[in-house]
Design a protein around this motif. Structure first.
Motif, short mmCIF file in Angstrom:
data_model
loop_
_atom_site.label_atom_id
_atom_site.label_comp_id
_atom_site.label_asym_id
_atom_site.label_seq_id
_atom_site.Cartn_x
_atom_site.Cartn_y
_atom_site.Cartn_z
N ARG A 1 -13.66 9.06 42.80
CA ARG A 1 -14.10 10.30 43.46
C ARG A 1 -13.77 11.49 42.57
O ARG A 1 -14.59 12.41 42.41
N LEU A 2 -12.59 11.49 41.98
CA LEU A 2 -12.18 12.61 41.14
C LEU A 2 -12.87 12.59 39.77
O LEU A 2 -12.96 13.61 39.10
N CYS A 3 -13.34 11.43 39.35
CA CYS A 3 -14.11 11.35 38.10
C CYS A 3 -15.53 11.88 38.29
O CYS A 3 -16.07 12.57 37.41
N ASP A 4 -16.12 11.55 39.42
CA ASP A 4 -17.55 11.81 39.61
C ASP A 4 -17.84 13.18 40.22
O ASP A 4 -18.92 13.73 39.99
N ARG A 5 -16.90 13.73 40.97
CA ARG A 5 -17.17 14.99 41.67
C ARG A 5 -15.97 15.91 41.54
O ARG A 5 -14.96 15.73 42.22
N PRO A 6 -16.05 16.89 40.64
CA PRO A 6 -14.93 17.84 40.47
C PRO A 6 -14.62 18.54 41.79
O PRO A 6 -15.52 18.80 42.60
N ILE A 7 -13.36 18.84 42.00
CA ILE A 7 -12.95 19.57 43.20
C ILE A 7 -12.56 20.99 42.82
O ILE A 7 -12.04 21.24 41.73
N LEU A 8 -12.83 21.92 43.72
CA LEU A 8 -12.47 23.31 43.49
C LEU A 8 -11.03 23.55 43.91
O LEU A 8 -10.58 23.05 44.95
N LEU A 9 -10.31 24.32 43.10
CA LEU A 9 -8.93 24.67 43.38
C LEU A 9 -8.78 26.18 43.47
O LEU A 9 -9.61 26.94 42.95
N ASP A 10 -7.70 26.61 44.10
CA ASP A 10 -7.30 28.02 44.10
C ASP A 10 -8.44 28.94 44.52
O ASP A 10 -8.81 29.88 43.79
N ALA A 11 -9.02 28.66 45.68
CA ALA A 11 -10.09 29.48 46.25
C ALA A 11 -11.31 29.56 45.33
O ALA A 11 -12.03 30.55 45.33
N GLY A 12 -11.52 28.52 44.52
CA GLY A 12 -12.70 28.48 43.66
C GLY A 12 -12.50 29.08 42.29
O GLY A 12 -13.47 29.26 41.55
N ALA A 13 -11.25 29.37 41.92
CA ALA A 13 -10.99 29.97 40.60
C ALA A 13 -11.10 28.94 39.48
O ALA A 13 -11.38 29.30 38.33
N MET A 14 -10.88 27.67 39.79
CA MET A 14 -10.99 26.62 38.78
C MET A 14 -11.39 25.32 39.45
O MET A 14 -11.36 25.21 40.68
N SER A 15 -11.79 24.35 38.63
CA SER A 15 -12.11 23.03 39.16
C SER A 15 -11.28 21.98 38.42
O SER A 15 -10.77 22.23 37.32
N PHE A 16 -11.17 20.82 39.05
CA PHE A 16 -10.36 19.73 38.51
C PHE A 16 -11.12 18.43 38.64
O PHE A 16 -11.81 18.19 39.63
N ARG A 17 -11.00 17.59 37.62
CA ARG A 17 -11.54 16.24 37.67
C ARG A 17 -10.72 15.36 36.74
O ARG A 17 -9.85 15.84 36.01
N LEU A 18 -11.02 14.06 36.77
CA LEU A 18 -10.38 13.11 35.87
C LEU A 18 -11.39 12.59 34.86
O LEU A 18 -12.57 12.41 35.18
N ASP A 19 -10.93 12.37 33.64
CA ASP A 19 -11.76 11.71 32.63
C ASP A 19 -11.88 10.24 33.00
O ASP A 19 -10.88 9.55 33.21
N ARG A 20 -13.10 9.75 33.09
CA ARG A 20 -13.34 8.41 33.63
C ARG A 20 -12.67 7.31 32.79
O ARG A 20 -12.10 6.37 33.34
N SER A 21 -12.73 7.40 31.48
CA SER A 21 -12.24 6.30 30.65
C SER A 21 -10.73 6.28 30.49
O SER A 21 -10.13 5.22 30.33
N SER A 22 -10.10 7.46 30.54
CA SER A 22 -8.65 7.52 30.28
C SER A 22 -7.82 7.96 31.47
O SER A 22 -6.61 7.72 31.50
N GLY A 23 -8.44 8.64 32.43
CA GLY A 23 -7.68 9.19 33.55
C GLY A 23 -7.02 10.52 33.22
O GLY A 23 -6.26 11.06 34.05
N ALA A 24 -7.28 11.08 32.04
CA ALA A 24 -6.69 12.36 31.67
C ALA A 24 -7.24 13.48 32.55
O ALA A 24 -8.39 13.44 33.00
#
Length: 301
Positions: free
Chosen positions: A77-100
């Motif tokens: 879920r975190l690889c395929d669909r970035p989530i918004l953080l801090d009221a939309g100031a930034m987004s977060f996701r995971l790199d699919r192959s490494s988890g970084a």
């Protein structure tokens, strides 16, 4: 061989423990070995190891709650669909192959010179953006965009690169010449790039033919054909391409990205990554740049 034990005969917990010491990609591959491996590779103890240790803290900043039935489902879920953080100031996701961990700073989280002056920049929603608003350049001769992020938010022992995420509208101008200067700094690491946000509108042969035809008409006195600003810039650009290192490339989400620089985030690094894009020396007016943000993600050779 006498005394040997087939891997599939081992307890599922042992197999899961072994898989957790590999990578997410290897875990997915191991699921094809047998039914026992498939069950072990899907277990929470495997995918918990691939998720960042500070994930609960990150998810607590999410604009919308993230709920998944398993650690494996949460990972993808975190690889395929970035989530918004801090009221939309930034987004977060995971790199699919490494988890970084990967973060994108929204345009609102960046420092854009003249960004709050309506005659130079405007802010509006964009149908293809993950953020509430993007920045659109109306007209400036001083282009300067800066961003920063704490290195401890990123995955350790990972080589990262910062990318400007952008589009250009059809009426853009001044984004191919002069070239822009980009820089990424973390501690003593300094990574510099020379780039062009936009490639030339015409190839070099077409530009030469246009200049020859215009010169011929002017020489014969048939028609006075003035040189447009775009043509003048492209003519200068043709003479000055030796220092350009990187070019933009298309992304799957419909935006463009161009690398600003790279850095290595060592274990225990506790500094601040500073990123910038500038073109302030040419005095050329620029317009038509649409900025979504700056993304920091792992760089692979």
């Amino acid at each position: 061989m006498e005394g040997s034990v087939a891997m599939s005969a081992l307890p599922e917990g042992c197999i899961a423990q072994a898989i957790s010491l590999t990578t997410p990609r290897d875990a997915c591959r191991s699921a094809a070995v047998s039914a026992v491996f498939r069950s072990a590779a899907a277990s929470d103890c495997v995918w918990k190891r691939f998720l960042p240790s500070d994930l609960p803290s990150i998810l607590s900043r999410a604009v919308d709650p993230v709920e998944c039935p398993s650690k494996r489902d949460l990972y993808f879920r975190l690889c395929d669909r970035p989530i918004l953080l801090d009221a939309g100031a930034m987004s977060f996701r995971l790199d699919r192959s490494s988890g970084a961990k990967c973060f994108m700073l929204s345009a609102k989280a960046l420092s854009i010179i003249w960004g709050v002056t309506p005659q130079y920049w405007t802010w509006a929603p964009h149908p293809n953006s993950r953020f509430p608003q993007v920045a659109k350049l109306l007209n400036v001769c001083w282009l300067e965009i800066r961003g920063k992020i704490k290195s401890k938010l990123l995955s350790p022992n990972t080589t990262y690169a910062a990318y400007l995420i952008f589009k250009v509208d059809e009426n853009y101008n001044g984004l191919s010449y002069p070239p822009q200067e980009a820089m990424v700094i973390l501690g003593s690491q300094v990574s510099e790039r020379t780039l062009r946000l936009v490639r030339p509108r015409m190839g070099a042969p077409a530009r030469r033919n246009t200049r020859i035809f215009r010169s011929f008409l002017n020489w014969r006195g048939v028609l006075a054909v003035p040189q447009s600003q775009d043509e003048a810039e492209e003519e200068e650009e043709e003479e000055d391409t030796s220092g350009v290192e990187v070019s933009p490339r298309s992304r799957d989400d419909g935006w463009m990205e161009v690398e600003l620089g790279e850095f290595y985030n060592a274990e225990g690094e506790d500094g601040e990554v500073e990123m910038s894009l500038m073109e302030v020396r040419g005095g050329h007016w620029k317009r038509g740049l649409i900025v979504e943000g700056i993304e920091i993600k792992p760089k692979y050779a």
